[in-house]
Design an enzyme around this catalytic site. Structure first.
Site, mmCIF file in Angstrom:
data_model
loop_
_atom_site.group_PDB
_atom_site.id
_atom_site.type_symbol
_atom_site.label_atom_id
_atom_site.label_comp_id
_atom_site.label_asym_id
_atom_site.label_seq_id
_atom_site.Cartn_x
_atom_site.Cartn_y
_atom_site.Cartn_z
ATOM 1 N N ASP A 221 0.807 -1.212 0.000
ATOM 2 C CA ASP A 221 0.000 0.000 0.000
ATOM 3 C C ASP A 221 0.843 1.267 0.000
ATOM 4 O OD1 ASP A 221 1.053 -0.171 2.513
ATOM 5 O OD2 ASP A 221 -0.837 -0.179 3.580
ATOM 6 N N THR A 222 2.104 1.175 -0.361
ATOM 7 C CA THR A 222 3.009 2.310 -0.269
ATOM 8 C C THR A 222 4.064 2.185 -1.368
ATOM 9 O OG1 THR A 222 2.727 2.339 2.133
ATOM 10 C CG2 THR A 222 4.625 3.512 1.273
ATOM 11 N N ILE A 223 4.639 3.314 -1.781
ATOM 12 C CA ILE A 223 5.825 3.247 -2.632
ATOM 13 C C ILE A 223 6.975 3.938 -1.915
ATOM 14 C CG2 ILE A 223 4.536 3.134 -4.789
ATOM 15 C CD1 ILE A 223 6.422 6.343 -4.020
#
Length: 566
Positions: free
Chosen positions: A374-376
């Site tokens: 859910d993140t980069i």
């Protein structure tokens, strides 16, 4: 990707089996990347190329990071976008110091704890309008650019605008997460219309995806600057959308938003200064873990030994107990950061660690833990020595599902991290920043830059940050090996929402494929519950200063990542 494997799946695995076919060294899936002038490491090959293109055109590392992040919002909407928040650490060669930016947004001022109570809710919902907070990413772009940018923002946003209009092929890991999100989020207004094919399904691997609405939004930012998002027509569209859909985020909330420059904090680990940002993020948990581990001779124990894994898990439990008690918006609940990351405090807390048995309890509890992609995270270094460590997220999966018409992005659901209990440090209050999981990291040596890196993935992030440092410093791995080595994740620390009982069983230890049966058995004898899980081990990118000149890059082999330079 959370499916559990049976123990037999690891029966034939050893570090020798994982050795690189050329070097014979364990764990490296590919070589480190070397370049003399500039380097970029992102979670998408096209974003990496965009960052390099910007720097070849005279842009700074900050310009390149903004351009790559804008592209990732288009190409990897499963992990980030302009509906989310952003944190960054920048090494500025001109001032020879680190600069931190906290680009997290606040809760709607018209939403109250009483409203959740009126609706009969014991916790903040994971999707829909209620967990939405002000998105801070766009503000952070322009703040970073004002201080460190060299090219016009319109030039930085141009590659993402072009790909949004012309299309790009969807990568494999992204297609997987996108497909998981569509059934869950399609009920929220605007999502199916803007983030599915024919209103029915996610794009498939290799299928061309376009987002002309996002192109229009980015073009508005290119022409109108930051205020086009927070005070212009975009803000008015957002205001009307939430008013029409039982939401609370307003034009006034957007117009009032301000991110802030913050001083990074550090601890010395065996002569290397490891830097994180202070709360409301969880970065100092990594520093606490390292402080607790420093007294032990991990090198002599060896990577993957029972002692290595046991000590790491026990240190994590203690750090995360403090994470629950102290990490929150410092405007509402200041934390004694200097004390928490001090060696004296670590020595005191370290007395709770036994070499023979696992801690069953570590009070107080910890915030909710998520294992989804859910993140980069991305990092960039330019020819002048500037380095950027940047992380950006929509929080859970693709975010809240709330996608205002015609804008081409989804709002984050970061407000889910609030606790609906009065008096808790992270209790919901109007205009408050929630506890944040996303954290960038940096390491200096003798006052000089050494490493810009991050490991995205919910509660895995501080655990991953600490493990990378151990792999590099204690176990002598190179930059790619340090990320490819099998990871440890401890799960099950106390949930602060009051919906779960305090940890009393020691939680669960997830071990990625590559740890021996001898280690697993030894851990079980110490009282650990060991599982083997797919997926919750995060995503890593890193750039290291090459002592021979130039840069060394590495990227996550578990995702679609790519490190490249020139």
């Amino acid at each position: 990707m959370r499916a559990l494997l049976c123990v037999g799946a690891l029966a034939a695995v050893s570090t020798a089996d994982a050795a690189d076919r050329i070097t014979g060294q364990p764990f490296a899936t590919r070589s480190e990347v070397y370049a003399p002038h500039a380097m970029a490491a992102t979670s998408h090959p096209l974003a990496t190329q965009i960052a390099l293109e910007v720097m070849r055109g005279g842009g700074s590392a900050v310009d390149a990071a903004i351009a790559a992040n804008a592209a990732l919002g288009l190409m990897e909407p499963t992990g980030n976008g302009i509906g989310g928040d952003l944190f960054a650490i920048v090494w500025d060669p001109a001032t020879r110091k680190l600069h931190g930016y906290n680009g997290s947004g606040r809760s709607p001022r018209s939403l109250s704890l009483a409203e959740f109570e009126r609706r009969g809710l014991a916790e903040v919902p994971s999707h829909g309008p209620l967990p939405v907070t002000v998105p801070g990413a766009v503000d952070a772009w322009f703040a970073l650019h004002e201080r460190f940018g060299k090219r016009p923002m319109a030039d930085n946003l141009a590659p993402a605008i072009r790909y949004a209009r012309e299309g790009h092929p969807v990568h494999e890991t992204i297609a997987y997460y996108w497909n998981r999100s569509v059934p869950l989020l399609s009920k929220w207004p605007g999502f199916a219309e803007q983030f599915t094919v024919d209103g029915k399904r996610a794009p498939r691997t290799g299928e061309t995806w376009k987002n002309p609405n996002l192109a229009d939004t980015l073009q508005a930012l290119a022409e109108g600057g930051r205020d086009a998002f927070y005070k212009g027509d975009i803000a008015r569209t957002i205001d009307a959308y939430f008013k029409a859909n039982d939401g609370f985020l307003s034009y006034e909330d957007l117009a009032a938003h301000e991110g802030e420059w913050v001083e990074p904090v550090s601890t010395d680990y065996r002569g290397f200064d490891v830097w994180e940002l202070p709360p409301n993020g969880q970065g100092i948990a990594a520093l606490q873990i390292l402080n607790l581990l420093e007294p032990y001779d991990l090198k002599s124990y060896g990577f993957g030994s029972p002692e290595h894994v046991h000590l790491f898990v026990e240190a994590k439990k203690l750090a995360f107990a403090d994470r629950a008690r102290w990490y929150a918006d410092p405007s509402f609940h200041p934390a004694p950061v200097a004390r928490l990351i001090s060696k004296a405090y670590a020595a005191e807390r370290g007395k709770l660690i036994s070499m023979d048995s696992a801690l069953r309890e570590a009070q107080p509890g910890t915030p909710k833990q998520l294992d989804e992609g859910d993140t980069i995270y991305l990092t960039v270094a330019d020819a002048h020595g500037m380095m950027v460590s940047l992380i950006q997220s929509n929080y859970r999966g693709m975010g809240s599902g709330m996608a205002p018409p015609g804008l081409g992005f989804i709002f984050q659901d970061r407000g889910e991290q609030f606790v609906l209990k009065p008096g808790h440090p992270n209790s919901f209050e109007p205009g408050k920043r929630p506890f944040h999981t996303i954290i960038p990291a940096f390491v200096t040596k003798d006052g000089k830059p050494w490493l810009s890196y991050g490991v995205m993935g919910g509660a895995m992030q501080p655990q991953g940050h600490a493990q990378i440092i151990l792999n590099l410093i204690d176990f002598g791995m190179n930059l790619q090996e340090a990320g490819d080595a099998p990871r440890i994740q401890h799960d099950g620390s106390t949930d602060p929402s009051g919906q779960a009982t305090a940890m009393s069983d020691g939680g669960e230890v997830d071990l990625e494929t590559g740890f021996s049966y001898a280690t697993v058995r030894a851990l079980m004898r110490k009282g650990h519950s060991v599982r083997f899980a797919h997926g919750p081990y995060g995503g890593y990118q890193a750039i290291m200063v090459n002592p021979q000149g130039g840069w060394i890059g590495a990227s996550e082999s578990r995702k679609d990542g790519h490190a490249a330079g020139y």
